[in-house]
Structure formats: C-alpha cells, structure tokens
Design a protein around this motif. Structure first.
Motif, short mmCIF file in Angstrom:
data_model
loop_
_atom_site.label_atom_id
_atom_site.label_comp_id
_atom_site.label_asym_id
_atom_site.label_seq_id
_atom_site.Cartn_x
_atom_site.Cartn_y
_atom_site.Cartn_z
N ARG A 228 -16.11 -56.07 18.09
CA ARG A 228 -15.18 -55.13 18.73
C ARG A 228 -14.84 -53.96 17.82
N ALA A 229 -14.91 -54.18 16.51
CA ALA A 229 -14.62 -53.12 15.54
C ALA A 229 -15.86 -52.28 15.25
N GLY A 230 -16.96 -52.55 15.96
CA GLY A 230 -18.18 -51.76 15.77
C GLY A 230 -19.09 -52.28 14.67
N LEU A 231 -18.89 -53.51 14.25
CA LEU A 231 -19.69 -54.10 13.17
C LEU A 231 -20.53 -55.25 13.73
N GLU A 232 -21.38 -54.94 14.69
CA GLU A 232 -22.16 -55.97 15.39
C GLU A 232 -23.07 -56.79 14.50
N ASP A 233 -23.63 -56.19 13.46
CA ASP A 233 -24.60 -56.89 12.62
C ASP A 233 -23.99 -57.45 11.34
N ALA A 234 -22.67 -57.63 11.34
CA ALA A 234 -21.98 -58.12 10.14
C ALA A 234 -22.36 -59.56 9.83
N ARG A 235 -22.45 -59.84 8.53
CA ARG A 235 -22.69 -61.21 8.07
C ARG A 235 -21.41 -61.72 7.43
N LEU A 236 -20.97 -62.89 7.81
CA LEU A 236 -19.72 -63.44 7.31
C LEU A 236 -19.79 -63.82 5.84
N ASP A 237 -20.99 -63.92 5.29
CA ASP A 237 -21.14 -64.27 3.88
C ASP A 237 -21.38 -63.05 3.00
N ASP A 238 -21.17 -61.84 3.54
CA ASP A 238 -21.36 -60.60 2.79
C ASP A 238 -20.05 -60.24 2.07
N PRO A 239 -19.96 -60.46 0.75
CA PRO A 239 -18.72 -60.19 0.03
C PRO A 239 -18.34 -58.71 -0.02
#
Length: 63
Positions: free
Chosen positions: A35-46
C-alpha cells in the motif's frame, strides 16, 4: 519501515514515520508495504526494514 516489538494483538508497523497499522503476521506487513508503494520489498532487507524486539518470526503468540 519499522516493525515494533510485539504487543498484544500483533506488531505495530511504521512506514516513513507514519503508523501503517497492527500486523498479526508477515502477510500483513507485506500488505502495508504494498500500500505504501513498496511492492517488491523483502522483509529481511535491513536497508528497508528495521525489526525491533525480534525479527520476522517473532509474533505475540510466541512471546
């Protein structure tokens, strides 16, 4: 994005300083990011995600 320490009901999620909601699991966090426009975000990306009070596997039922 910040995944705050677990609390009763889930983990509070903050994105860009704004409250995104209470996540009850990783799926909710991914939806908030989408919803914030970060569709390809990885939850393990510090560089993108800061987990407080435990990582992606720590949720209220486990505390």
């Amino acid at each position: 994005m910040i995944g705050h320490a677990s609390q009763p009901g889930g983990r509070r999620v903050t994105i860009r300083g704004e409250d995104a909601g209470l996540a009850t699991g990783q799926e909710d966090v991914l939806e908030f990011l989408r919803r914030a426009g970060l569709e390809d975000a990885r939850l393990d990306d510090p560089e993108l995600v800061e987990w407080r009070g435990g990582g992606t596997k720590v949720w209220p039922a486990q505390i």
